[in-house]
Design a protein around this motif. Structure first.
Motif, PDB file in Angstrom:
ATOM      1  N   ALA A  23       8.191   4.845   1.624  1.00  0.00           N
ATOM      2  CA  ALA A  23       7.121   4.836   2.616  1.00  0.00           C
ATOM      3  C   ALA A  23       5.764   5.178   1.986  1.00  0.00           C
ATOM      4  N   ALA A  24       5.796   5.990   0.921  1.00  0.00           N
ATOM      5  CA  ALA A  24       4.543   6.423   0.292  1.00  0.00           C
ATOM      6  C   ALA A  24       3.966   5.402  -0.675  1.00  0.00           C
ATOM      7  N   ASP A  25       4.671   4.291  -0.913  1.00  0.00           N
ATOM      8  CA  ASP A  25       4.232   3.318  -1.914  1.00  0.00           C
ATOM      9  C   ASP A  25       2.827   2.793  -1.649  1.00  0.00           C
ATOM     10  N   LYS A  26       2.536   2.521  -0.372  1.00  0.00           N
ATOM     11  CA  LYS A  26       1.226   1.940  -0.048  1.00  0.00           C
ATOM     12  C   LYS A  26       0.090   2.902  -0.360  1.00  0.00           C
ATOM     13  N   MET A  27       0.265   4.171  -0.036  1.00  0.00           N
ATOM     14  CA  MET A  27      -0.781   5.146  -0.313  1.00  0.00           C
ATOM     15  C   MET A  27      -0.915   5.409  -1.812  1.00  0.00           C
ATOM     16  N   VAL A  28       0.210   5.382  -2.527  1.00  0.00           N
ATOM     17  CA  VAL A  28       0.165   5.563  -3.981  1.00  0.00           C
ATOM     18  C   VAL A  28      -0.568   4.388  -4.625  1.00  0.00           C
ATOM     19  N   ALA A  29      -0.309   3.175  -4.137  1.00  0.00           N
ATOM     20  CA  ALA A  29      -0.935   1.978  -4.695  1.00  0.00           C
ATOM     21  C   ALA A  29      -2.449   1.986  -4.509  1.00  0.00           C
ATOM     22  N   VAL A  30      -2.924   2.643  -3.453  1.00  0.00           N
ATOM     23  CA  VAL A  30      -4.376   2.717  -3.216  1.00  0.00           C
ATOM     24  C   VAL A  30      -5.088   3.369  -4.402  1.00  0.00           C
ATOM     25  N   PHE A  31      -4.423   4.323  -5.058  1.00  0.00           N
ATOM     26  CA  PHE A  31      -5.054   5.038  -6.161  1.00  0.00           C
ATOM     27  C   PHE A  31      -5.393   4.114  -7.322  1.00  0.00           C
ATOM     28  N   TYR A  32      -4.436   3.250  -7.720  1.00  0.00           N
ATOM     29  CA  TYR A  32      -4.720   2.429  -8.897  1.00  0.00           C
ATOM     30  C   TYR A  32      -5.347   1.075  -8.559  1.00  0.00           C
ATOM     31  N   THR A  33      -5.346   0.681  -7.278  1.00  0.00           N
ATOM     32  CA  THR A  33      -5.988  -0.582  -6.917  1.00  0.00           C
ATOM     33  C   THR A  33      -7.408  -0.410  -6.386  1.00  0.00           C
ATOM     34  N   ILE A  34      -7.708   0.749  -5.790  1.00  0.00           N
ATOM     35  CA  ILE A  34      -9.027   0.959  -5.184  1.00  0.00           C
ATOM     36  C   ILE A  34      -9.744   2.188  -5.759  1.00  0.00           C
ATOM     37  N   ILE A  35      -9.073   3.333  -5.750  1.00  0.00           N
ATOM     38  CA  ILE A  35      -9.737   4.590  -6.113  1.00  0.00           C
ATOM     39  C   ILE A  35     -10.182   4.600  -7.574  1.00  0.00           C
ATOM     40  N   THR A  36      -9.271   4.257  -8.501  1.00  0.00           N
ATOM     41  CA  THR A  36      -9.625   4.284  -9.924  1.00  0.00           C
ATOM     42  C   THR A  36     -10.748   3.319 -10.270  1.00  0.00           C
ATOM     43  N   PRO A  37     -10.718   2.037  -9.828  1.00  0.00           N
ATOM     44  CA  PRO A  37     -11.845   1.154 -10.115  1.00  0.00           C
ATOM     45  C   PRO A  37     -13.174   1.657  -9.537  1.00  0.00           C
ATOM     46  N   MET A  38     -13.094   2.412  -8.419  1.00  0.00           N
ATOM     47  CA  MET A  38     -14.319   2.948  -7.827  1.00  0.00           C
ATOM     48  C   MET A  38     -14.858   4.139  -8.622  1.00  0.00           C
ATOM     49  N   LEU A  39     -13.944   4.987  -9.136  1.00  0.00           N
ATOM     50  CA  LEU A  39     -14.374   6.199  -9.837  1.00  0.00           C
ATOM     51  C   LEU A  39     -14.725   5.958 -11.306  1.00  0.00           C
TER      52      LEU A  39
END
Length: 305
Positions: free
Chosen positions: A264-280
């Motif tokens: 269930a947590a896969d989607k929230m984990v994926a946000v980190f490397y698909t959105i958060i990291t490219p933004m930071l």
């Protein structure tokens, strides 16, 4: 046995099924994507117009920013539109193209991060030979290798998925097309495909993480011989790289270093490397890098005056 494929459209469940939550996510992720575009474009313009491409570290940083834009653009626009859409659908061809893009730009970024770690190792541990070892010709060849490596990885992932038959369920429990969620929909045994996919992606994620840890360990050990000022500058630069490595490889290792199962947590984990990291990434590499900040000030001054 002939391949049977009755599915022409997939339905994405998205990040949430709560309309109120989706509206809030729409605002935040729209701002995040805008920050990704503006931040990484600013880095690219600064490096190119600030005449920093001749320095290997900024040469690689320029490509890292380019890959960040491409990587997030494969996922974010569709995800943002779907947050307000009643029917979150994607065609079979569109799903396969998105899967190809994710597994092309993602590993390419992994390889660039490894290259940047090697670049810092040479700069800190062999400063007198740095420009000889990391000359422009070698940098070009290394970058070509990163792009080819990402392409080969993506072709393997595509080859594993496109030969599978899809004849029944078409609901993907994710906000983009990735191998694990898509494999669950195939109407055949996918155990072997799952093992090969895990070995492929998992080896890249875990192998790269180990290589990076070893590289930065050698760098930190070598800093004992540096002056106090040299240690401060090296730690400042390496600190930003290590922060990116942890944010990117932690979630990636969780996602791909396991069998063909989903959580269930896969989607929230994926946000980190698909959105958060490219933004930071732009913030990390500019706020921690005096040379980039100096070049930005010069670029801003040139535009104003």
């Amino acid at each position: 046995m002939e391949k049977v494929n009755n599915v022409t459209v997939f339905i994405l469940r998205g990040l949430s099924q709560n309309p109120k939550v989706e509206e809030v996510c729409f605002v935040f992720f729209s701002l995040f994507y805008l920050a990704i575009l503006l931040g990484n474009l600013l880095i690219i313009l600064t490096v190119r117009m600030g005449n920093l491409l001749k320095y290997p570290m900024y040469f690689f940083l320029n490509y890292l920013s380019s890959v960040d834009i491409c990587y997030s653009s494969v996922i974010a626009p569709k995800m943002i539109v779907d947050l307000l859409a009643k029917h979150k659908t994607i065609s079979y061809a569109g799903c396969m193209l998105q899967l190809f893009g994710v597994h092309f730009f993602g590993p390419t970024e992994v390889f660039i991060l490894i290259i940047m770690a090697y670049d810092r190792y040479v700069a800190i541990c062999k400063p007198l030979h740095y420009m000889i070892i990391m000359d422009q010709n070698r940098c070009n060849k290394i970058m070509l290798g990163a792009w080819v490596g990402g392409f080969l990885h993506s072709v393997i992932q595509m080859a594993l998925v496109v030969q599978l038959p899809f004849c029944g369920p078409n609901v993907i429990d994710h906000y983009f097309c990735d191998v694990h969620p898509v494999l669950k929909l195939a109407c055949t045994d996918t155990y072997v495909v799952g093992v090969v996919e895990t070995a492929n992606s998992g080896t890249i994620a875990l192998g790269a993480f180990v290589i990076l840890l070893i590289s930065y360990t050698f760098i930190l050990i070598s800093l004992r011989k540096q002056s106090a000022e040299g240690r401060r500058k090296a730690l400042s630069t390496c600190g930003s790289h290590i922060a990116v490595v942890i944010m990117f490889f932690g979630p990636c290792t969780f996602m791909y270093m396991r069998p063909d199962v989903t959580f269930a947590a896969d989607k929230m984990v994926a946000v980190f490397y698909t959105i958060i990291t490219p933004m930071l990434n732009p913030l990390i590499y500019t706020l921690r890098n005096a040379e980039v900040k100096k070049a930005m000030k010069k670029l801003g001054h040139r535009k104003v005056f």
